[in-house]
Design a protein around this motif. Structure first.
Motif, PDB file in Angstrom:
ATOM      1  N   ALA A  56       0.827  -1.206   0.000  1.00 39.60           N
ATOM      2  CA  ALA A  56       0.000   0.000   0.000  1.00 39.60           C
ATOM      3  C   ALA A  56       0.862   1.257   0.000  1.00 39.60           C
ATOM      4  N   PHE A  57       2.041   1.179   0.607  1.00 34.19           N
ATOM      5  CA  PHE A  57       2.926   2.341   0.711  1.00 34.19           C
ATOM      6  C   PHE A  57       3.385   2.825  -0.655  1.00 34.19           C
ATOM      7  N   ILE A  58       3.608   1.894  -1.601  1.00 30.52           N
ATOM      8  CA  ILE A  58       4.154   2.293  -2.900  1.00 30.52           C
ATOM      9  C   ILE A  58       3.077   2.781  -3.869  1.00 30.52           C
ATOM     10  N   VAL A  59       1.795   2.650  -3.503  1.00 30.91           N
ATOM     11  CA  VAL A  59       0.721   3.052  -4.425  1.00 30.91           C
ATOM     12  C   VAL A  59       0.805   4.531  -4.803  1.00 30.91           C
ATOM     13  N   PRO A  60       0.913   5.472  -3.844  1.00 32.90           N
ATOM     14  CA  PRO A  60       1.017   6.886  -4.242  1.00 32.90           C
ATOM     15  C   PRO A  60       2.208   7.158  -5.150  1.00 32.90           C
ATOM     16  N   GLY A  61       3.328   6.475  -4.896  1.00 32.14           N
ATOM     17  CA  GLY A  61       4.503   6.658  -5.749  1.00 32.14           C
ATOM     18  C   GLY A  61       4.265   6.143  -7.160  1.00 32.14           C
ATOM     19  N   LEU A  62       3.571   5.007  -7.285  1.00 31.10           N
ATOM     20  CA  LEU A  62       3.269   4.471  -8.610  1.00 31.10           C
ATOM     21  C   LEU A  62       2.333   5.388  -9.381  1.00 31.10           C
ATOM     22  N   VAL A  63       1.331   5.929  -8.681  1.00 31.24           N
ATOM     23  CA  VAL A  63       0.411   6.857  -9.338  1.00 31.24           C
ATOM     24  C   VAL A  63       1.165   8.098  -9.803  1.00 31.24           C
ATOM     25  N   MET A  64       2.032   8.626  -8.942  1.00 28.79           N
ATOM     26  CA  MET A  64       2.806   9.810  -9.306  1.00 28.79           C
ATOM     27  C   MET A  64       3.756   9.528 -10.464  1.00 28.79           C
ATOM     28  N   LEU A  65       4.361   8.358 -10.475  1.00 28.43           N
ATOM     29  CA  LEU A  65       5.277   7.996 -11.568  1.00 28.43           C
ATOM     30  C   LEU A  65       4.557   8.051 -12.905  1.00 28.43           C
ATOM     31  N   SER A  66       3.383   7.447 -12.972  1.00 25.72           N
ATOM     32  CA  SER A  66       2.619   7.462 -14.215  1.00 25.72           C
ATOM     33  C   SER A  66       2.056   8.844 -14.515  1.00 25.72           C
ATOM     34  N   LEU A  67       1.599   9.536 -13.467  1.00 28.19           N
ATOM     35  CA  LEU A  67       0.998  10.852 -13.664  1.00 28.19           C
ATOM     36  C   LEU A  67       2.011  11.841 -14.234  1.00 28.19           C
ATOM     37  N   LEU A  68       3.224  11.849 -13.695  1.00 31.09           N
ATOM     38  CA  LEU A  68       4.242  12.793 -14.159  1.00 31.09           C
ATOM     39  C   LEU A  68       4.647  12.501 -15.600  1.00 31.09           C
ATOM     40  N   THR A  69       4.931  11.238 -15.887  1.00 32.62           N
ATOM     41  CA  THR A  69       5.380  10.902 -17.234  1.00 32.62           C
ATOM     42  C   THR A  69       4.272  11.125 -18.264  1.00 32.62           C
ATOM     43  N   GLN A  70       3.049  10.755 -17.916  1.00 36.97           N
ATOM     44  CA  GLN A  70       1.938  10.941 -18.857  1.00 36.97           C
ATOM     45  C   GLN A  70       1.623  12.422 -19.056  1.00 36.97           C
ATOM     46  N   SER A  71       1.685  13.210 -17.992  1.00 35.41           N
ATOM     47  CA  SER A  71       1.402  14.643 -18.109  1.00 35.41           C
ATOM     48  C   SER A  71       2.400  15.314 -19.040  1.00 35.41           C
ATOM     49  N   VAL A  72       3.678  15.025 -18.831  1.00 35.58           N
ATOM     50  CA  VAL A  72       4.711  15.631 -19.668  1.00 35.58           C
ATOM     51  C   VAL A  72       4.572  15.159 -21.117  1.00 35.58           C
ATOM     52  N   SER A  73       4.359  13.862 -21.321  1.00 37.41           N
ATOM     53  CA  SER A  73       4.265  13.320 -22.674  1.00 37.41           C
ATOM     54  C   SER A  73       3.033  13.842 -23.406  1.00 37.41           C
ATOM     55  N   ASN A  74       1.881  13.834 -22.735  1.00 37.85           N
ATOM     56  CA  ASN A  74       0.648  14.290 -23.383  1.00 37.85           C
ATOM     57  C   ASN A  74       0.733  15.753 -23.801  1.00 37.85           C
ATOM     58  N   ALA A  75       1.201  16.593 -22.891  1.00 40.76           N
ATOM     59  CA  ALA A  75       1.244  18.031 -23.180  1.00 40.76           C
ATOM     60  C   ALA A  75       2.317  18.367 -24.205  1.00 40.76           C
ATOM     61  N   SER A  76       3.480  17.727 -24.100  1.00 35.93           N
ATOM     62  CA  SER A  76       4.567  18.048 -25.034  1.00 35.93           C
ATOM     63  C   SER A  76       4.202  17.620 -26.458  1.00 35.93           C
ATOM     64  N   PHE A  77       3.641  16.444 -26.611  1.00 38.37           N
ATOM     65  CA  PHE A  77       3.264  15.992 -27.945  1.00 38.37           C
ATOM     66  C   PHE A  77       2.086  16.795 -28.480  1.00 38.37           C
ATOM     67  N   GLY A  78       1.168  17.192 -27.575  1.00 37.56           N
ATOM     68  CA  GLY A  78      -0.001  17.945 -27.997  1.00 37.56           C
ATOM     69  C   GLY A  78       0.346  19.250 -28.680  1.00 37.56           C
ATOM     70  N   ILE A  79       1.378  19.966 -28.210  1.00 35.16           N
ATOM     71  CA  ILE A  79       1.760  21.242 -28.820  1.00 35.16           C
ATOM     72  C   ILE A  79       2.858  21.047 -29.864  1.00 35.16           C
ATOM     73  N   TYR A  80       3.654  19.972 -29.737  1.00 37.71           N
ATOM     74  CA  TYR A  80       4.730  19.760 -30.702  1.00 37.71           C
ATOM     75  C   TYR A  80       4.191  19.336 -32.068  1.00 37.71           C
ATOM     76  N   PHE A  81       3.174  18.473 -32.077  1.00 41.50           N
ATOM     77  CA  PHE A  81       2.680  17.969 -33.361  1.00 41.50           C
ATOM     78  C   PHE A  81       2.137  19.083 -34.251  1.00 41.50           C
ATOM     79  N   SER A  97      -4.285  12.805 -18.207  1.00 37.78           N
ATOM     80  CA  SER A  97      -3.382  12.342 -17.161  1.00 37.78           C
ATOM     81  C   SER A  97      -4.134  11.998 -15.882  1.00 37.78           C
ATOM     82  N   ILE A  98      -5.113  12.822 -15.510  1.00 40.12           N
ATOM     83  CA  ILE A  98      -5.900  12.560 -14.301  1.00 40.12           C
ATOM     84  C   ILE A  98      -6.701  11.278 -14.463  1.00 40.12           C
ATOM     85  N   ALA A  99      -7.279  11.078 -15.657  1.00 38.90           N
ATOM     86  CA  ALA A  99      -8.040   9.852 -15.908  1.00 38.90           C
ATOM     87  C   ALA A  99      -7.147   8.625 -15.768  1.00 38.90           C
TER      88      ALA A  99
END
Length: 253
Positions: free
Chosen positions: A57-82, A114-116
């Motif tokens: 249970a302790f690692i759950v917030p870290g796993l969510v943050m790991l995916s949230l950070l990478t997905q947020s950066v990837s989604n936004a960067s590709f969204g304006i770069y394309f 990213s939130i979804a």
């Protein structure tokens, strides 16, 4: 504010995400499951609890943050770069749409995705270990605030990048290592004093700590400090984006 223009850009970006469900949703869920198998099963047998919380249970917030950070950066960067890559960004810039509305539309769509994904990963994690959320309002607040902040950061990367290689270099070589070293799978209180001090210079520590506090009421850093650091980074990103639009940096060339 031109809500119709904001809605049009937002809808287009969300429609693009629906066409890439495999990459956008299924891949992060599979990755989370693998993390639980590796860390929860292997390491969890050796570390039963951390600060009174079962390791799984302790690692759950870290796993969510790991995916949230990478997905947020990837989604936004590709969204304006394309649009820059395809040349359609000039149509957007020449339209009767302000810079603020452009940022709200692109960042809003990326943050929504990213939130979804973060919520889906949280639901997936609940299948592996029982979860307790002591402060659900704070949990959602940190989720939204972190997603918006790193989508703004991803927007900056998308404007800065000159190619797909540069688009991936920051998430791969900066965001992911900082997340792994930011207390996602351990408490920084477990580190020697020197390395604990070094860890405090990692901005991801404050995000993971604040998010974990919303679950279990335990944190490596005071919740007020975590919130202040997140807001400070968001403000910095907003100022950089404002400068980019004002100067036309890699947007009007």
């Amino acid at each position: 504010m031109n809500l119709r223009a904001v809605g049009a850009i937002y809808s287009f970006e969300m429609a693009r995400a629906l066409r890439t469900v495999m990459q956008s949703v299924i891949s992060p869920v599979l990755s989370t499951s693998l993390y639980f198998v590796v860390f929860g099963a292997a390491i969890g047998q050796r570390i039963q609890e951390v600060d009174g919380v079962p390791y799984g249970a302790f690692i759950v917030p870290g796993l969510v943050m790991l995916s949230l950070l990478t997905q947020s950066v990837s989604n936004a960067s590709f969204g304006i770069y394309f649009p820059r890559f395809a040349g359609t960004i000039y149509e957007v810039l020449s339209a009767p749409v302000s810079y603020l509305e452009i940022v709200i539309a692109y960042v809003g769509a990326a943050a929504t995705k990213s939130i979804a994904i973060g919520l889906i990963i949280l639901a997936t994690a609940s299948l592996f270990t029982p979860l307790t959320v002591l402060h659900p309002v704070w949990m959602l607040s940190f989720l939204v605030l972190t997603a918006i902040t790193f989508c703004l950061f991803g927007f900056i990367i998308g404007v800065w990048a000159d190619g797909f290689e540069q688009l991936q270099i920051i998430p791969l070589l900066v965001i992911t290592p900082l997340t792994f070293l930011g207390g996602s799978f351990y408490s920084i209180d477990m580190l020697p004093p020197l390395w604990r001090t070094v860890s405090l210079f990692n901005p991801v520590v404050y995000l993971v700590s604040g998010f974990r506090w919303s679950f279990y009421g335990k944190a490596d850093v005071h919740i007020g400090v975590s919130l202040a650091m997140t807001l400070a980074f968001m403000l910095l990103c907003i100022l950089v984006i404002r400068w980019m639009f004002k100067s036309g940096y890699r947007l009007k060339a």
